[in-house]
Design a protein around this motif. Structure first.
Motif, short mmCIF file in Angstrom:
data_model
loop_
_atom_site.label_atom_id
_atom_site.label_comp_id
_atom_site.label_asym_id
_atom_site.label_seq_id
_atom_site.Cartn_x
_atom_site.Cartn_y
_atom_site.Cartn_z
N TRP A 270 0.73 -1.20 -0.01
CA TRP A 270 0.06 -0.23 -0.01
C TRP A 270 0.95 1.35 0.00
CZ3 TRP A 270 -4.99 -1.64 -0.35
CH2 TRP A 270 -5.32 -2.73 0.03
N LEU A 271 0.23 2.41 -0.72
CA LEU A 271 0.94 3.59 -0.89
C LEU A 271 0.36 4.58 -0.38
CD1 LEU A 271 3.56 5.30 -1.76
CD2 LEU A 271 2.35 5.19 -4.12
N LEU A 272 0.83 5.56 0.69
CA LEU A 272 -0.10 6.58 1.33
C LEU A 272 0.78 8.03 0.95
CD1 LEU A 272 -2.46 7.52 2.83
CD2 LEU A 272 -1.03 7.33 4.75
N GLU B 259 -5.97 -0.23 8.38
CA GLU B 259 -6.20 -1.60 8.63
C GLU B 259 -4.74 -2.05 7.57
OE1 GLU B 259 -10.08 -0.13 9.19
OE2 GLU B 259 -8.57 0.24 7.62
N ALA B 260 -4.63 -1.48 6.55
CA ALA B 260 -3.24 -1.74 5.68
C ALA B 260 -2.16 -1.84 6.64
CB ALA B 260 -3.35 -1.04 4.55
N PHE B 261 -1.94 -0.48 7.29
CA PHE B 261 -0.81 -0.40 8.29
C PHE B 261 -0.80 -1.45 9.26
CE2 PHE B 261 1.16 1.15 12.00
CZ PHE B 261 2.46 1.76 11.58
N LEU C 142 9.17 -3.76 -1.75
CA LEU C 142 7.57 -4.18 -2.48
C LEU C 142 7.72 -5.56 -3.16
CD1 LEU C 142 7.15 -0.59 -3.90
CD2 LEU C 142 5.92 -1.50 -2.07
N GLU C 143 8.93 -6.17 -3.77
CA GLU C 143 8.96 -7.46 -4.30
C GLU C 143 8.57 -8.44 -3.24
OE1 GLU C 143 9.41 -8.00 -7.37
OE2 GLU C 143 10.45 -6.25 -8.47
N VAL D 124 3.96 -4.26 2.33
CA VAL D 124 4.53 -3.17 2.84
C VAL D 124 3.44 -2.00 2.73
CG1 VAL D 124 6.07 -1.58 1.87
CG2 VAL D 124 6.72 -3.82 1.53
N PHE D 125 3.62 -1.14 3.83
CA PHE D 125 3.04 -0.12 3.95
C PHE D 125 3.93 1.16 3.67
CE2 PHE D 125 0.93 3.67 5.60
CZ PHE D 125 -0.38 3.43 5.24
#
Length: 364
Positions: free
Chosen positions: A102-104, A123-125, A327-328, A332-333
């Motif tokens: 995820w990317l914020l 939730e993703a974090f 990310l591979e 990941v957050f």
């Protein structure tokens, strides 16, 4: 002081007077190094005057433009529509064979309006095993600031030069008043370079007050929470690298920025409010077009080009390259400044070129 008369709109008064001040305000909202350094420098000064201020005033300039300059507003909207990935602050990152990441996009502010994450982000974090931020040094502000201050040539004039030597008497007096309002005597900081002094005057009093009282910005909270929860924390660059990128812009750019901010005074509140409103609406691709439209200075194109290249585009490549190996592995957050996300050389497009699929989580 700028006095608004009835026949003129707020926006028209600001146009042509903001110039590089807009870029500096942008930098103050998106460079973690400035947030950390400002908080630390405040701890060394008498900031009682600033801590009295809690309200966050300011008007959204685009609301005013829809009434006073419809053509100008429509031009901004049209240009923003051409910016790749200009809508959305929260993105899903996918690749076959690994869990989604995820990317914020964030702002390095303690303003409550930008501290609340979009739906699904908490939730993703919580689920992520790795957290990526611009710099993992933000978990220890004092240590991070010490590393920055260990490079005095980036912070101070070491040849006897004083900031007041570069200003007219009128602007020097304005600087002195502005610093005094924040509890900072000019004599104590006169040897500091303009990009450091700008960090004192770029932000509205309400944000300044929160930083003076030790409030954290979102990236800092996420980094500290990651450590506390036993997650792997990854930094993509050092705070020193961030300050170095800023310092490599021409001295004239920084002096002009400081002067423009001093002359605008409280009107910077309007710029801050406009940017935050756009961020909350997920319209991050509109921020730079809006800034350019309001900047009618003669050298605006050159200034924006240099700023975008060194402070945004170059760092986008660093961020995407540094994040890719993590990310591979998936799950990941990642949280970086929102203005690094959109554009043809934004982090989103760079990650797509590395084989990832990115999708905006929330519809705009």
């Amino acid at each position: 002081m700028i006095v608004i008369s009835k026949p003129q709109s707020l926006t028209s008064l600001l146009m042509g007077r903001m110039g590089n001040a807009l870029l500096w305000l942008f930098a103050s909202m998106h460079l973690a190094a400035l947030a950390v350094l400002l908080a630390t420098l405040l701890s060394l000064t008498d900031a009682n005057a600033a801590t009295q201020e809690t309200a966050c005033p300011g008007k959204n300039l685009l609301v005013d433009m829809q009434q006073s300059d419809k053509a100008g507003y429509d031009a901004i909207v049209e240009e923003a529509a051409k910016v790749p990935n200009g809508q959305g602050t929260f993105w899903k990152i996918e690749k076959d064979g690994v869990e989604p990441s995820w990317l914020l996009g964030t702002m390095h502010l303690s303003d409550p309006r930008v501290l609340e994450m979009p739906q699904g982000a908490p939730e993703a974090f919580a689920k992520a095993t790795t957290v990526i931020v611009e710099s993992d040094e933000i978990t220890d502000e004092k240590q991070a600031a010490a590393a920055l201050l260990a490079k005095p040539e980036l912070m101070m004039f070491l040849d006897g030069t004083s900031m007041t030597d570069m200003l007219s008497k009128e602007d020097a007096a304005t600087l002195e008043r502005g610093l005094k309002e924040r509890g900072i005597p000019l004599a104590a900081v006169a040897k500091m370079k303009p990009w450091i002094l700008s960090s004192f005057v770029a932000l509205p009093a309400c944000e300044y007050a929160r930083k003076a009282s030790g409030a954290s910005f979102l990236d800092m909270k996420l980094a500290k929470d990651a450590v506390a929860q036993g997650k792997k924390l990854v930094g993509l660059e050092t705070l020193l690298e961030q300050i170095t990128a800023l310092s490599e812009l021409p001295m004239s750019f920084h002096v002009q920025s400081l002067v423009e901010m001093l002359r605008l005074g409280a009107r910077m509140d309007d710029m801050m409010t406009t940017m935050i409103d756009l961020y909350q609406d997920g319209q991050v691709g509109m921020i730079m077009p809006m800034m350019k439209h309001l900047d009618a200075s003669e050298n605006s194109d050159e200034g924006y080009a240099a700023f975008e290249q060194r402070v945004i585009d170059d760092r986008n490549h660093v961020m995407a390259k540094g994040a890719t190996p993590h990310l591979e592995k998936g799950n990941v957050f990642m949280a970086v400044g929102a203005l690094h996300l959109p554009g043809e050389v934004g982090v989103i497009e760079l990650l797509r070129k590395s084989g990832f699929t990115l999708t905006a989580v929330n519809e705009w």
